[in-house]
Design an enzyme around this catalytic site. Structure first.
Site, PDB file in Angstrom:
ATOM      1  N   ASP A 177      59.493  92.511  -3.095  1.00 50.35           N
ATOM      2  CA  ASP A 177      59.839  93.136  -4.365  1.00 50.35           C
ATOM      3  C   ASP A 177      59.971  94.653  -4.242  1.00 50.35           C
ATOM      4  OD1 ASP A 177      57.099  93.353  -3.847  1.00 50.35           O
ATOM      5  OD2 ASP A 177      56.535  91.966  -5.423  1.00 50.35           O
TER       6      ASP A 177
ATOM      7  N   GLU B 273      55.710  87.122 -12.796  1.00 55.47           N
ATOM      8  CA  GLU B 273      54.606  87.136 -13.750  1.00 55.47           C
ATOM      9  C   GLU B 273      54.494  85.766 -14.427  1.00 55.47           C
ATOM     10  OE1 GLU B 273      52.787  89.481 -13.286  1.00 55.47           O
ATOM     11  OE2 GLU B 273      53.638  91.484 -13.568  1.00 55.47           O
TER      12      GLU B 273
HETATM   13  C1  F6R Z   1      53.433  92.898  -3.690  1.00 51.69           C
HETATM   14  C2  F6R Z   1      53.353  91.656  -4.410  1.00 51.69           C
HETATM   15  C3  F6R Z   1      52.243  91.317  -5.335  1.00 51.69           C
HETATM   16  C4  F6R Z   1      50.867  91.598  -4.747  1.00 51.69           C
HETATM   17  C5  F6R Z   1      49.785  91.281  -5.780  1.00 51.69           C
HETATM   18  C6  F6R Z   1      48.412  91.570  -5.251  1.00 51.69           C
HETATM   19  O1  F6R Z   1      54.587  92.916  -2.889  1.00 51.69           O
HETATM   20  O2  F6R Z   1      54.248  90.904  -4.261  1.00 51.69           O
HETATM   21  O3  F6R Z   1      52.329  89.958  -5.676  1.00 51.69           O
HETATM   22  O4  F6R Z   1      50.686  90.818  -3.606  1.00 51.69           O
HETATM   23  O5  F6R Z   1      50.009  92.056  -6.918  1.00 51.69           O
HETATM   24  O6  F6R Z   1      48.284  92.936  -5.080  1.00 51.69           O
HETATM   25  P1  F6R Z   1      47.084  93.532  -4.226  1.00 51.69           P
HETATM   26  O7  F6R Z   1      47.238  92.976  -2.874  1.00 51.69           O
HETATM   27  O8  F6R Z   1      47.307  95.018  -4.244  1.00 51.69           O
HETATM   28  O9  F6R Z   1      45.849  93.092  -4.901  1.00 51.69           O
END
Ligand code: F6R
Length: 260
Positions: A67, A143
């Site tokens: 993303d 989401e």
């Molecule tokens: C980022 C992504 C998100 C994160 C998720 C967890 O490329 O695709 O799905 O993996 O928001 O974020 P962290 O790892 O920062 O807790």
């Protein structure tokens, strides 16, 4: 789905890196699906160490990020183009020309999203997709209520996601409101999925994804539809799993021919 409960975040990173490395050793021009955020940083650090030690060569591998934010310049230190360059492309010795991030600055975002899916297909599809999970159950930036059939597209970030990601920005208002993200349908086409999660804050989302109903309210439950999905979690992230003992038993008795 394979669920592996490991003692701590370091063990999660080690096993995830071993699995990605195994794919690249089998196929040096493998296509890697790349997550950003905190969850995969240990995995990338382990892979970088293997590259630095001369044990792994990623120079022929390609990468596709999950993303990108819409509305911040590519050069912004928290754009995913910058994050991927800093944490993946450079330390892992990948060829920048083979590492792709959706173009969140495109004049025509819908066209850029379609083009991104086409580029993944042209590269032969993703061999192994690394995933984190949001506290609200998102993968990529799909989401809650994202369609399981969704393709790369524009999404509005959930307020919870913007709040969670505010730690990366000086001012919470700076967190973009929109993004381009691979869809759940896009992600499910990867040949192997590897979700990593650490810490208590992820426990509820992990339990919903692994043991809850298949529901767009928990986008990560889409992993239940994939024939080769592994969820690697530390004890804290595993703390809400009802079948934790079964997963431990299963991994302890994993037949050698199945690999690590
Ligand atoms: C980022 C992504 C998100 C994160 C998720 C967890 O490329 O695709 O799905 O993996 O928001 O974020 P962290 O790892 O920062 O807790």
């Amino acid at each position: 789905m394979e669920v592996v409960i490991l003692p701590d975040a370091d063990a999660v990173a080690r096993l995830a890196a071993d699995r990605v490395a195994a794919v690249v050793r089998r196929r040096p021009d493998a296509v890697l699906g790349l997550a950003t955020g905190s969850s995969p940083t240990g995995t990338y650090a382990r892979l970088a160490a293997a590259v630095a030690a001369g044990e792994l060569d990623l120079s022929r591998a390609s990468g596709f990020a999950l993303d990108e934010y819409v509305g911040i310049p590519r050069e912004h230190p928290e754009s995913y183009a910058s994050v991927i360059r800093r944490t993946v492309t450079e330390p892992l010795g990948m060829d920048p020309a083979r590492v792709h991030v959706p173009d969140g600055r495109a004049a025509d975002l819908a066209a850029a999203a379609e083009e991104y899916d086409r580029a993944i297909a042209t590269a032969g599809g993703v061999d192994v997709q690394l995933l984190g999970i949001g506290a609200n159950g998102h993968i990529g930036f799909n989401e809650p209520t994202s369609s399981f059939a969704s393709r790369t597209r524009i999404k509005t970030l959930a307020p919870r996601t913007r709040a969670d990601n505010a730690r990366f920005f000086d001012d919470p208002d700076e967190v973009p409101t929109h993004c381009l993200t691979q869809g759940l349908g896009t992600i499910l086409e990867a040949r192997e999925l590897l979700l990593v999660a650490q810490g208590e804050a992820k426990a509820e989302a992990v339990a919903a994804a692994v043991e809850g109903p298949l529901s767009s309210m928990c986008p990560a439950s889409a992993l239940q539809l994939h024939r080769r999905a592994a969820v690697l979690v530390d004890e804290a992230a595993a703390s809400r799993l009802r079948l934790a003992d079964y997963y431990r038993y299963t991994y302890a008795h994993k037949p050698g021919w199945q690999g690590a």
